[in-house]
Write a protein that holds these residues in place. Structure first.
Motif, PDB file in Angstrom:
ATOM      1  N   ALA A  15       0.845  -1.205   0.000  1.00  0.00           N
ATOM      2  CA  ALA A  15       0.000   0.000   0.000  1.00  0.00           C
ATOM      3  C   ALA A  15       0.878   1.252   0.000  1.00  0.00           C
ATOM      4  O   ALA A  15       0.631   2.202  -0.775  1.00  0.00           O
ATOM      5  CB  ALA A  15      -0.926  -0.019   1.206  1.00  0.00           C
ATOM      6  N   ALA A  16       1.934   1.244   0.825  1.00  0.00           N
ATOM      7  CA  ALA A  16       2.830   2.417   0.886  1.00  0.00           C
ATOM      8  C   ALA A  16       3.575   2.571  -0.445  1.00  0.00           C
ATOM      9  O   ALA A  16       3.789   3.694  -0.927  1.00  0.00           O
ATOM     10  CB  ALA A  16       3.808   2.256   2.043  1.00  0.00           C
ATOM     11  N   ALA A  17       3.943   1.434  -1.066  1.00  0.00           N
ATOM     12  CA  ALA A  17       4.640   1.497  -2.365  1.00  0.00           C
ATOM     13  C   ALA A  17       3.728   2.138  -3.412  1.00  0.00           C
ATOM     14  O   ALA A  17       4.163   3.002  -4.185  1.00  0.00           O
ATOM     15  CB  ALA A  17       5.055   0.096  -2.804  1.00  0.00           C
ATOM     16  N   PHE A  18       2.449   1.739  -3.433  1.00  0.00           N
ATOM     17  CA  PHE A  18       1.537   2.304  -4.441  1.00  0.00           C
ATOM     18  C   PHE A  18       1.320   3.796  -4.198  1.00  0.00           C
ATOM     19  O   PHE A  18       1.202   4.566  -5.155  1.00  0.00           O
ATOM     20  CB  PHE A  18       0.206   1.542  -4.459  1.00  0.00           C
ATOM     21  N   ASP A  19       1.300   4.227  -2.925  1.00  0.00           N
ATOM     22  CA  ASP A  19       1.177   5.670  -2.647  1.00  0.00           C
ATOM     23  C   ASP A  19       2.360   6.417  -3.283  1.00  0.00           C
ATOM     24  O   ASP A  19       2.185   7.433  -3.949  1.00  0.00           O
ATOM     25  CB  ASP A  19       1.143   5.937  -1.134  1.00  0.00           C
ATOM     26  N   LEU A  20       3.565   5.873  -3.080  1.00  0.00           N
ATOM     27  CA  LEU A  20       4.764   6.532  -3.619  1.00  0.00           C
ATOM     28  C   LEU A  20       4.755   6.509  -5.153  1.00  0.00           C
ATOM     29  O   LEU A  20       5.187   7.457  -5.814  1.00  0.00           O
ATOM     30  CB  LEU A  20       6.019   5.838  -3.098  1.00  0.00           C
ATOM     31  N   LEU A  21       4.251   5.393  -5.714  1.00  0.00           N
ATOM     32  CA  LEU A  21       4.236   5.273  -7.183  1.00  0.00           C
ATOM     33  C   LEU A  21       3.164   6.154  -7.823  1.00  0.00           C
ATOM     34  O   LEU A  21       3.093   6.257  -9.054  1.00  0.00           O
ATOM     35  CB  LEU A  21       4.061   3.808  -7.598  1.00  0.00           C
ATOM     36  N   GLY A  22       2.361   6.808  -6.996  1.00  0.00           N
ATOM     37  CA  GLY A  22       1.416   7.810  -7.500  1.00  0.00           C
ATOM     38  C   GLY A  22       2.147   9.019  -8.069  1.00  0.00           C
ATOM     39  O   GLY A  22       1.593   9.766  -8.891  1.00  0.00           O
ATOM     40  N   ASN A  23       3.399   9.206  -7.667  1.00  0.00           N
ATOM     41  CA  ASN A  23       4.230  10.285  -8.224  1.00  0.00           C
ATOM     42  C   ASN A  23       4.624   9.898  -9.659  1.00  0.00           C
ATOM     43  O   ASN A  23       5.295   8.888  -9.869  1.00  0.00           O
ATOM     44  CB  ASN A  23       5.480  10.447  -7.340  1.00  0.00           C
ATOM     45  N   PRO A  24       4.212  10.680 -10.674  1.00  0.00           N
ATOM     46  CA  PRO A  24       4.514  10.282 -12.058  1.00  0.00           C
ATOM     47  C   PRO A  24       6.013  10.287 -12.374  1.00  0.00           C
ATOM     48  O   PRO A  24       6.427   9.732 -13.398  1.00  0.00           O
ATOM     49  CB  PRO A  24       3.768  11.339 -12.899  1.00  0.00           C
ATOM     50  N   HIS A  25       6.823  10.882 -11.499  1.00  0.00           N
ATOM     51  CA  HIS A  25       8.272  10.894 -11.754  1.00  0.00           C
ATOM     52  C   HIS A  25       9.021   9.879 -10.889  1.00  0.00           C
ATOM     53  O   HIS A  25      10.241   9.950 -10.750  1.00  0.00           O
ATOM     54  CB  HIS A  25       8.837  12.303 -11.523  1.00  0.00           C
TER      55      HIS A  25
END
Ligand SMILES: Cc1cc2nc3c(=O)[nH]c(=O)nc-3n(C[C@H](O)[C@H](O)[C@H](O)COP(=O)(O)OP(=O)(O)OC[C@H]3O[C@@H](n4cnc5c(N)ncnc54)[C@H](O)[C@@H]3O)c2cc1C
Length: 263
Positions: A15-25
């Protein structure tokens, strides 16, 4: 050269990884065996690296029904040592020793290799030959994609921003299945000049186009004709397109003979 500056995060949960991967960069970091060299060569400059190593549930080999599920973080070395892989997915077992060198195999992952989609890599061709299924997740959902639909172009896949490849499923080999992996490289462990992952009547070439190239035929002559129609390999520093096409024909004949005579 040195990599451009980037931020680094090592999330403890998916879940925390997907939050971070919300950043397009942001970019996923797995074994780092392709990504880190590409940063050092300044071919890519992500703002943030999301280190997924250590995330629970993304590693390991398990039998699920008639499939072998391999977690994305499973390393090449783990595949190489696995008795399950050599027994149940023999084509993959034959291919692993051709992937780079031992030091790289210790850190590089199957998920990283498939997500990168290097046309000269071994696993994408094996996945297409074996009709593997890719398990892809984002923050909200999970989807399954057939290997034949996953590789879209040169280093281009069906993965969308914010998604992770979490596992790949290979069918368990039946007793009557025959498979053979063949590769020509300048030195063992180098990327292939040309290679072939063959499973029954499916012949999938690597190093021969922008994606793995599937050739089929009900006789060797028909497969050879399909090869000269459908294969147009790009030349590299040492080999012309015509040389690669010739070598592809040699591999096709060897694989055909191995498969048909071992039946
Ligand atoms: C000298 C050298 C020789 C090599 N020779 C070969 C060879 O002969 N054959 C071969 O196949 N490979 C070769 N490689 C590449 C090696 O196999 C890499 O380990 C592999 O391609 C990438 O795996 P990785 O885990 O290191 O991924 P990384 O380098 O961490 O990532 C690669 C890419 O995939 C993305 N990614 C990684 N994991 C995921 C995931 N789970 N979901 C979504 N995106 C993800 C990353 O964002 C990045 O874009 C070689 C590398 C080197 C340095």
């Amino acid at each position: 050269m040195k990599a451009p500056a980037f931020a680094y995060a090592k999330p403890a949960s998916l879940a925390a990884a997907f939050d971070l991967l919300g950043n397009p960069h942001a970019k996923v970091l797995a074994g780092g065996q392709s990504l880190i060299p590409s940063l050092n060569m300044r071919l890519s400059s992500p703002e943030l690296l999301v280190d997924i190593t250590g995330l629970p549930g993304l590693s390991g080999i398990s039998l699920q029904g008639n499939s072998v599920r391999i977690g994305a973080l499973t390393t090449h070395a783990q595949l190489e040592k696995s008795e399950e892989i050599s027994k149940l997915v023999p084509l993959l077992a034959q291919a692993v020793p051709h992937v780079a060198h031992a030091a790289i195999r210790n850190r590089g992952t199957i998920g990283g290799s498939l997500a990168l989609a290097d046309p000269a890599a071994e696993y994408p061709a094996c996945a297409v030959a074996l009709e593997a299924v890719f398990i892809i997740k984002n923050k909200a959902t999970e989807r399954r994609v057939n290997a034949g639909q996953f590789f879209k172009g040169l280093f281009e896949t069906d993965l969308k921003p914010g998604e992770l490849l979490v596992a790949v499923e290979f069918p368990v080999a039946a007793k009557s299945d025959r498979s053979v992996f063949l590769e020509l490289a300048r030195r063992h462990g180098d990327y292939a000049i040309i290679g072939l992952a063959a499973h029954n009547s499916r012949f999938v070439f690597l190093g021969a186009g922008s994606t793995p190239v599937l050739i089929q035929g009900s006789s060797l002559e028909m497969a050879k004709a399909a090869l000269s129609r459908n294969l147009n390999p790009s030349p590299d520093l040492y080999n012309s397109s015509a040389t690669k096409l010739h070598l592809a024909g040699v591999l096709l004949e060897r694989a055909w003979n191995t498969i048909t005579t071992s039946r």
